[in-house]
Write an enzyme that holds these catalytic residues in place. Structure first.
Site, short mmCIF file in Angstrom:
data_model
loop_
_atom_site.label_atom_id
_atom_site.label_comp_id
_atom_site.label_asym_id
_atom_site.label_seq_id
_atom_site.Cartn_x
_atom_site.Cartn_y
_atom_site.Cartn_z
N GLU A 1 23.89 58.50 26.83
CA GLU A 1 24.16 58.27 28.25
C GLU A 1 23.47 59.27 29.17
OE1 GLU A 1 28.41 57.61 28.78
OE2 GLU A 1 28.50 56.62 26.82
N GLU B 1 27.61 49.61 20.46
CA GLU B 1 29.05 49.82 20.69
C GLU B 1 29.70 48.53 21.22
OE1 GLU B 1 29.85 53.37 22.99
OE2 GLU B 1 28.23 54.48 22.03
O1 G3I Z 1 44.54 60.76 20.14
C1 G3I Z 1 44.76 61.71 21.17
C2 G3I Z 1 46.14 61.59 21.68
O2 G3I Z 1 47.02 61.85 20.65
C3 G3I Z 1 46.29 62.57 22.85
O3 G3I Z 1 47.54 62.42 23.42
C4 G3I Z 1 45.23 62.31 23.90
C5 G3I Z 1 45.27 63.35 25.02
O4 G3I Z 1 44.04 63.43 25.68
O5 G3I Z 1 43.97 62.38 23.29
C6 G3I Z 1 43.80 61.43 22.27
O6 G3I Z 1 42.52 61.51 21.78
C7 G3I Z 1 41.56 60.88 22.53
C8 G3I Z 1 40.74 60.03 21.58
O7 G3I Z 1 39.70 59.44 22.26
C9 G3I Z 1 41.57 58.91 20.93
O8 G3I Z 1 40.82 58.10 20.11
C10 G3I Z 1 40.71 61.89 23.25
O9 G3I Z 1 41.49 62.59 24.21
C11 G3I Z 1 39.58 61.17 23.91
O10 G3I Z 1 38.74 62.10 24.56
C12 G3I Z 1 38.84 60.38 22.90
O11 G3I Z 1 37.95 59.59 23.56
C13 G3I Z 1 36.82 59.13 22.87
C14 G3I Z 1 35.73 59.10 23.92
O12 G3I Z 1 34.58 58.45 23.41
C15 G3I Z 1 35.32 60.52 24.34
O13 G3I Z 1 34.72 61.17 23.29
C16 G3I Z 1 37.09 57.75 22.30
O14 G3I Z 1 37.98 57.82 21.19
C17 G3I Z 1 35.78 57.10 21.87
O15 G3I Z 1 36.03 55.78 21.44
C18 G3I Z 1 34.83 57.12 23.04
O16 G3I Z 1 33.62 56.56 22.64
C19 G3I Z 1 32.62 56.45 23.64
C20 G3I Z 1 31.31 56.79 22.98
O17 G3I Z 1 31.37 58.05 22.36
C21 G3I Z 1 30.16 56.73 23.97
N1 G3I Z 1 30.14 55.45 24.68
C22 G3I Z 1 31.41 55.03 25.26
C23 G3I Z 1 32.51 55.01 24.21
C24 G3I Z 1 33.81 54.44 24.71
O18 G3I Z 1 34.34 55.18 25.75
#
Ligand code: G3I
Length: 374
Positions: free
Chosen positions: A163, A278
């Site tokens: 991105e 994705e």
């Molecule tokens: O699981 C914890 C939860 O227990 C907690 O309460 C909460 C508090 O913030 O966090 C949760 O974890 C989150 C996690 O996703 C859950 O799967 C993280 O905060 C959160 O930052 C994380 O987000 C990920 C995001 O990228 C940021 O890295 C997503 O899983 C992931 O699917 C998403 O993927 C992105 C790609 O990397 C890039 N393109 C877009 C795509 C979708 O947004």
């Protein structure tokens, strides 16, 4: 069955015939009976020389998920475990445990691994935000080198930069802001690709971007900016092999098959292959019952994927999580709607019970109709 080629698909879609075309060609449920029940999408795509994969996280290393991934995919993308914040939550010893477990799972099943992601200006631990420009430059070289060398020969392809394009419409803010851009300017992108190539000369190096599948002015801005960046990188001899287009489809945004295909052809004309990295469908703004939402999601997936696959340079398709109950989607739903007032999102190919949804059949049909890759 109606034979779809690029011309009649696009003509039909441009004339607003998508729904009748799909309805006459199949009812998604009927397609279920017609398809050979036990063949996974990996096999159906593989017959056309297309690699199908899905994002997987450590939360899915359970026996039910292992079996599902083993049947359905030929590639996995660790969803979070290779991100800088996951490997280096604090300065000092890196944490590779999650990534190691997922990569071992892939190897047990002879799957490819797509590495997501080396450098991204988002989702960074706070300690990075306090570093000087010189330290950011050293970190970039060190991080890319260490991670790519660690998985040399085990990770088939890398999202080297994720991105890079900015959301801000002002022309001077065309790149996404963050510590790497602030410290090194646009050259952070070049530097990451060159370092990745040094660390593994055989890995496929991908520039991954979002929003280009939107048919509105925002999506078109992303397409123009991405092509501008690719042209500059190629002029400067940066080792770039493929463009990753994320494919987070949004049912509340328009999709323009003609414009999207023209964009794909512009990328292909630059000698690059294209991966859909994705794929999923955001149905959260559709106010309708589950059946209607699933049908609309399936139609959008079919239209999008058929269009994408009509460009022969598209050779990899990856779903972003395989089922609606994945940790990411349930977490998103809870975050956006803590009181649980809205219906749960249904973005994936399998439902909460890991049963195939209409979306699965839409993707299977797009693969089975694709022209074989050279
Ligand atoms: O699981 C914890 C939860 O227990 C907690 O309460 C909460 C508090 O913030 O966090 C949760 O974890 C989150 C996690 O996703 C859950 O799967 C993280 O905060 C959160 O930052 C994380 O987000 C990920 C995001 O990228 C940021 O890295 C997503 O899983 C992931 O699917 C998403 O993927 C992105 C790609 O990397 C890039 N393109 C877009 C795509 C979708 O947004």
């Amino acid at each position: 069955m109606i034979a779809l080629n690029r011309r009649n698909l696009l003509t039909g879609l441009a004339a607003g015939l998508a729904a009748p075309l799909l309805d006459s060609g199949l009812c998604w449920a009927a397609k279920a009976a017609e398809s050979s029940a036990d063949r996974g999408l990996a096999a159906i795509a593989g017959e056309k020389g297309i690699t199908f994969g899905a994002a997987m996280t450590v939360h899915e290393l359970t026996s039910a998920y292992r079996a599902l991934y083993a049947r359905e995919v030929r590639l996995i993308t660790p969803g979070n475990e290779l991100k800088l914040a996951a490997i280096r939550p604090r300065q000092g010893a890196p944490r590779y445990g999650g990534a190691d477990r997922l990569i071992s799972f892939a190897e047990e099943h002879e799957m490819l691994v797509h590495g997501h992601v080396l450098i991204w200006n988002e989702w960074l631990p706070d300690w990075i935000k306090n570093l000087s420009s010189e330290s950011i430059a050293r970190l970039l070289d060190y991080h890319v080198g260490q991670v790519v060398e660690r998985y040399h020969g085990r990770v088939h392809s890398w999202d080297v930069v994720n991105e890079p394009i900015g959301t801000d419409r002002s022309p001077d803010k065309w790149l996404y802001p963050g510590p790497f851009l602030s410290a090194l300017g646009e050259g952070y992108i070049d530097r990451a690709f060159r370092r990745a190539r040094e660390a593994d000369p055989d890995a496929v190096l991908v520039l991954n971007e979002t929003h280009t599948e939107r048919g509105d002015s925002f999506g078109r801005m992303y397409r123009r900016r991405l092509l501008r960046l690719v042209d500059r990188l190629q002029q400067d001899g940066v080792p770039l092999d493929a463009i990753g287009l994320q494919g987070h489809l949004d049912l509340s945004a328009r999709f323009d098959p003609d414009g999207f295909l023209a964009f794909l052809e512009q990328i292909a004309a630059r000698g690059l292959s294209i991966q859909i990295t994705e794929l999923d469908v955001d149905d959260r703004r559709v106010r309708a019952d589950v059946e209607t939402r699933d049908h609309k999601a399936a139609e959008r997936l079919y239209t999008f994927l058929s269009t994408a696959l009509s460009c022969p340079s598209v050779n990899v398709v990856v779903a972003w999580q395989i089922d609606d109950a994945s940790h990411y989607y349930t977490w998103l739903a809870r975050r956006d709607d803590p009181q649980g007032r809205r219906p749960l999102p249904r973005p994936a190919l399998f439902d909460h019970q890991l049963a195939k949804k209409p979306a699965w059949f839409a993707v299977a049909r797009a693969f089975s109709e694709a022209v074989p890759r050279p």
